[in-house]
Structure formats: structure tokens, C-alpha cells
Design a protein around this motif. Sequence first.
Motif, short mmCIF file in Angstrom:
data_model
loop_
_atom_site.label_atom_id
_atom_site.label_comp_id
_atom_site.label_asym_id
_atom_site.label_seq_id
_atom_site.Cartn_x
_atom_site.Cartn_y
_atom_site.Cartn_z
N ILE A 7 0.86 -1.20 0.00
CA ILE A 7 0.00 0.00 0.00
C ILE A 7 0.90 1.25 0.00
N GLY A 8 0.37 2.33 -0.61
CA GLY A 8 1.13 3.59 -0.66
C GLY A 8 1.77 3.78 -2.01
N ASP A 9 0.92 4.01 -3.04
CA ASP A 9 1.51 4.27 -4.35
C ASP A 9 1.38 5.73 -4.75
N MET B 209 11.53 9.78 -13.22
CA MET B 209 11.82 10.62 -12.05
C MET B 209 11.18 10.01 -10.80
N CYS B 210 11.58 8.77 -10.51
CA CYS B 210 10.94 7.98 -9.45
C CYS B 210 11.26 8.51 -8.06
N GLY B 211 10.49 8.05 -7.08
CA GLY B 211 10.80 8.31 -5.68
C GLY B 211 11.84 7.29 -5.21
N LEU B 212 11.91 7.08 -3.88
CA LEU B 212 12.97 6.22 -3.35
C LEU B 212 12.46 4.85 -2.88
N MET B 213 11.13 4.63 -2.98
CA MET B 213 10.58 3.39 -2.41
C MET B 213 11.23 2.12 -2.94
N ASP B 214 11.28 1.98 -4.27
CA ASP B 214 11.72 0.70 -4.84
C ASP B 214 13.16 0.40 -4.46
N GLN B 215 14.01 1.40 -4.67
CA GLN B 215 15.43 1.20 -4.42
C GLN B 215 15.68 0.92 -2.94
N LEU C 214 3.96 9.15 -18.63
CA LEU C 214 2.78 9.39 -17.78
C LEU C 214 3.17 9.51 -16.32
N TYR C 215 4.13 8.69 -15.90
CA TYR C 215 4.62 8.75 -14.52
C TYR C 215 5.21 10.14 -14.23
N ASN C 216 6.09 10.59 -15.14
CA ASN C 216 6.71 11.90 -14.92
C ASN C 216 5.66 13.02 -14.94
N THR D 152 -0.63 -2.51 -8.09
CA THR D 152 0.55 -2.22 -7.29
C THR D 152 1.65 -1.61 -8.16
N GLY D 153 2.37 -0.64 -7.60
CA GLY D 153 3.44 0.02 -8.33
C GLY D 153 2.91 1.23 -9.08
N ALA D 154 3.57 1.57 -10.18
CA ALA D 154 3.20 2.80 -10.89
C ALA D 154 1.82 2.70 -11.55
C1 GLA Z 1 7.38 3.30 -9.43
C2 GLA Z 1 8.46 4.22 -8.88
C3 GLA Z 1 8.31 4.39 -7.35
C4 GLA Z 1 6.89 4.76 -6.96
C5 GLA Z 1 5.88 3.84 -7.65
C6 GLA Z 1 4.47 4.28 -7.42
O1 GLA Z 1 7.56 2.00 -8.97
O2 GLA Z 1 9.74 3.72 -9.15
O3 GLA Z 1 9.23 5.37 -6.90
O4 GLA Z 1 6.61 6.10 -7.21
O5 GLA Z 1 6.09 3.76 -9.04
O6 GLA Z 1 4.17 4.21 -6.07
#
Ligand code: GLA
Length: 360
Positions: free
Chosen positions: A30-32, A166-172, A219-221, A323-325
Motif C-alpha cells: 500500500i502507498g503508491d 523521475m521515481c521516488g525512493l521506495m523501490d530502491q 505518464l509517470y513523470n 501495485t506500483g506505478a
Molecule cells: C514506481 C516508482 C516508485 C513509486 C511507484 C508508485 O515504482 O519507481 O518510486 O513512485 O512507481 O508508487
Amino acid sequence: MINSSKALFQKTFNDKPDSASFASGRVNLIGDHTDYNDGFVMPTPLSLGIEVSIKSTKSGLIEGKTDLFEETSCKINSRVNGSWLDFIKGAIKVFYEEFPNCSKKLEEGIKVAVTSNLPSGSGVSSSAALEIALLRAINKIENQDLSEIKLAKLAQKIEHNFIGTMCGLMDQMVVSKGIMNKAMFFDIKNEKTLNLSLFSDYEFLIVHSGSQRSLSTSLYNERRKECEEASKILKIKNLREAEYKMLNQLKGKLLNRARHVISENKRVQICLSALQNNDSQTFGNEMFESHISLSEDYEVSSDLLDNIIKKAKLLKVIGGRLTGAGFGGCCVFLTEKESSKNIFKFLKADFKNLSLVDII
Ligand code: GLA
């Protein structure tokens, strides 16, 4: 089981690698679309992942081998061109920028073999897994002081500067620091993580919808930009600081985007206490709410994903969401223990292209 990257390396280059490393994928429970707003997320590592084997050479080339993608070599100094070799260019570059005093021998040439059992472009972090596995393998050669958070931030830099998301830091962060069978609550603003045991009587089922994420980078960006625009109007640093009562200053899609981020951050916090109190019903309800918000307010779902969630509800899963992007890719469900395989079978009867990714 993942194929051995060492065996692939040996077979391809008739040689032994200098180092090898594995990194797992992740599923976000949870938390996308909250992480690049400095908010809260709750992912967990998957049992699937990516393994890389590398060796330094003097060829001036990146020579790559993987069963996943084409294109096998390029000059080490060549420009980013959208191929998977960009990950290797990026990993070498960001590593040596961070640690300028190490041998830098990989700048003279590198051979790489990559194996994976993680679906790519599907919302389970194959990019982050490849980045982290490469950086770990490089560090085994260079032996620098690479903390988990530094590793995550270097991997994010590859994504920003070499891949263009331009992702956030969650995945890494979860790929670098997460623990198998533990949910990782991550407060991005304060860089605080908390590992939590999963429900003992329930499990998470992760399925691939069969549709690849299309146009996902642009679309993400775009979504990220919309959040920045909304923050500017609200005169706050980012949407982590936003509150419901501010929403009357916004309209149209900016209002919807901000409402998703505010509500999703609350849902992650509710799920944190639900997990701590062994309250699977509340956790599941929040997952369903999250899907609606991602679909209606954030507009990152698709008819297929919405229909899969609808059908799963009829099968009495406890919770479910994309789940995810988003824009295609995977769904995650909370189900009673041992019931996932059956639920998957029923879903597959209606959605032929569905595949089982993992059960956690
Ligand atoms: C991708 C990005 C993450 C996050 C998700 C959506 O996985 O890499 O940083 O923003 O999308 O939650």
C-alpha cells in the motif's frame, strides 16, 4: 528458481566473473505515488529477483548478455540510447562519482551477464533490482563503504539520470534494505524504516494482469509534475504537507491528484497500525480504497486492472489493488492462507493472460 548468472557468464564469455550479486523485486502492499511526495509507503521484497555477474576488461566496451533483451555491446562512453545497457553505463558512472578514489577499473571495459525471474515493466521493480544488483556487484570489486541508504540513492540516481523515470525512493530502498517476509514501512521525509511481520493467517498474492505498462515513463513523470504544480498553488514544499481542508484551493485533475496523495498517506498509516494489531480486515479494506483512489483520482489504472479487482472482490479476497506505478502490470491481493492458488485459478478463468508472480 532463478538461472545462475555465473553459468550464463561462463557460457557466453568462456570466462569466470570477478563478482556476482542478487537483488530481489518488490511488491508494494500500500502507498503508491506517495514516495515522490515525501510520504509513506509499505512494500515488501519478493522471492523473485535479478542476478548479475561482472568482470572488468580493457576492451573499452560494455559487453552484456541477458535472455531478457537484445543488444549485446556498446562503447563504454557511448550515450544513453534507451537500451538495457544504459543501466550498466549508469551504475559505473554513479558509483565512481560517489567513490572517486577507488580503482575505477570498470571504466576501461566490462562484461556482464544478467539472469532474472522477475517480469520486467510490470510494477514489481525489475529496474531497481537490476540497479541494486549491479551496484552491489561493482562494490564487491571496489570494496567501498556503501550503506543501504546510499546504495538506494545511487540506484535512484541511475533511474533519474540514465533511464529517465523521475521515481521516488521506495523501490530502491526496499530492494536495498527490505527483509523477506517483512513489510517495510518507510517514512520518506524522515528516511525512517520499520520492518513488520506479515499476518500469520493471511498471505499476499501477486498476479500479473498480462498487460505491459504502456507509456509509463512519460505518464509517470507527468503525474509527478502535477503534484509539484499542486504543491506550488498550495504554497507547500510537497503534498506530504497537504491537508483535506486545503483542497478547495485546487480544481480539476490537480485536486484529484492531491486528494489521492493525502488519502493514500492516511491509508498507509492505518495499514501500519492494522498490521501491528493483526487486523487483516482493516488492512484489506484500505487496499480496496487505495485501488479506487488510484483509479479515479490518480488515473493510473486500466479497465483490465479494474475488472480484475472487481472479480477478486466477488471471490471474497480480503483486499486487493493494483501495485506500483500502474498503467498495466501487477495486482496484489490479501487472501486467507493457502487460498491464493485457488483464487488465482478462478481469476485466470476470466482473464486468460493472467500469470502468477509470487505468494508471500
Ligand atoms: C514506481 C516508482 C516508485 C513509486 C511507484 C508508485 O515504482 O519507481 O518510486 O513512485 O512507481 O508508487
